[in-house]
Design a protein around this motif. Structure first.
Motif, PDB file in Angstrom:
ATOM      1  N   ALA A  66      39.962  41.209  43.588  1.00 41.35           N
ATOM      2  CA  ALA A  66      39.796  41.220  44.658  1.00 41.35           C
ATOM      3  C   ALA A  66      39.936  42.887  44.735  1.00 41.35           C
ATOM      4  O   ALA A  66      41.694  42.898  44.518  1.00 41.35           O
ATOM      5  CB  ALA A  66      40.430  40.364  45.177  1.00 41.35           C
ATOM      6  N   ARG A  67      39.240  43.081  46.031  1.00 42.38           N
ATOM      7  CA  ARG A  67      39.786  44.199  45.802  1.00 42.38           C
ATOM      8  C   ARG A  67      41.405  44.708  46.412  1.00 42.38           C
ATOM      9  O   ARG A  67      42.051  45.933  46.008  1.00 42.38           O
ATOM     10  CB  ARG A  67      38.994  45.279  47.837  1.00 42.38           C
ATOM     11  CG  ARG A  67      39.187  46.467  47.418  1.00 42.38           C
ATOM     12  CD  ARG A  67      37.931  46.855  49.019  1.00 42.38           C
ATOM     13  NE  ARG A  67      36.702  46.841  48.524  1.00 42.38           N
ATOM     14  CZ  ARG A  67      36.202  47.844  47.958  1.00 42.38           C
ATOM     15  NH1 ARG A  67      36.165  49.335  48.717  1.00 42.38           N
ATOM     16  NH2 ARG A  67      34.862  48.188  49.174  1.00 42.38           N
ATOM     17  N   PRO A  68      41.784  43.642  47.103  1.00 46.22           N
ATOM     18  CA  PRO A  68      44.064  44.030  47.890  1.00 46.22           C
ATOM     19  C   PRO A  68      44.348  44.675  46.814  1.00 46.22           C
ATOM     20  O   PRO A  68      45.770  44.285  46.139  1.00 46.22           O
ATOM     21  CB  PRO A  68      44.533  43.056  48.799  1.00 46.22           C
ATOM     22  CG  PRO A  68      42.660  42.772  49.433  1.00 46.22           C
ATOM     23  CD  PRO A  68      41.793  42.868  47.635  1.00 46.22           C
ATOM     24  N   ALA A  69      43.871  43.526  44.998  1.00 42.94           N
ATOM     25  CA  ALA A  69      44.680  43.809  43.746  1.00 42.94           C
ATOM     26  C   ALA A  69      44.971  44.252  43.052  1.00 42.94           C
ATOM     27  O   ALA A  69      45.067  44.990  42.012  1.00 42.94           O
ATOM     28  CB  ALA A  69      43.555  42.289  42.932  1.00 42.94           C
ATOM     29  N   ILE A  70      44.089  46.088  43.261  1.00 47.16           N
ATOM     30  CA  ILE A  70      44.217  47.019  43.236  1.00 47.16           C
ATOM     31  C   ILE A  70      45.675  48.230  43.324  1.00 47.16           C
ATOM     32  O   ILE A  70      45.294  47.987  44.565  1.00 47.16           O
ATOM     33  CB  ILE A  70      42.571  48.273  43.429  1.00 47.16           C
ATOM     34  CG1 ILE A  70      41.801  47.091  43.054  1.00 47.16           C
ATOM     35  CG2 ILE A  70      42.622  49.046  42.717  1.00 47.16           C
ATOM     36  CD1 ILE A  70      41.620  46.546  41.461  1.00 47.16           C
TER      37      ILE A  70
END
Length: 115
Positions: free
Chosen positions: A86-90
């Motif tokens: 998921a993008r927020p996991a970066i």
């Protein structure tokens, strides 16, 4: 006599309200505002992700971005091994990939415009 001692100071009732207001102001400037700033910076970093960027996930996994969708980022963590996040996991970008500037038109587009 007790009546006079209890209602003696008119400014005494204002002091606790000022202290509470001061406490909320300090909490806002010391805790809430910096947290909002960090959140905005993280959202900007995550929206600017592109293929070739080397990133670190919140779990500590290093990888290279191969594909970016709306909410999903594909990372290559080893040669031939791709994982989906998921993008927020970066958590952060360690190295940005070189991207061409979009100010100059592509040669094919320039030729099409001339015709």
């Amino acid at each position: 006599m007790l009546y006079l001692a209890a209602g003696g100071g008119g400014a005494g009732g204002l002091t606790p309200i000022l202290m509470i207001a001061l406490l909320f102001a300090v909490m806002y400037f010391m805790m809430i505002r910096p947290q909002q700033k960090r959140r905005r910076e993280a959202e900007q970093m995550q929206s600017a992700l592109g293929p070739g960027d080397e990133v670190v996930t919140i779990g500590g996994l290093y990888g290279t971005v191969t594909e970016v969708d709306d909410d999903i980022v594909m990372l290559e963590v080893a040669p031939g091994v791709q994982t989906r996040y998921a993008r927020p996991a970066i958590a952060r970008v360690t190295t940005r990939a070189e991207r061409p500037e979009a100010t100059e038109p592509v040669a094919e587009e320039a030729d099409a415009v001339k015709e």
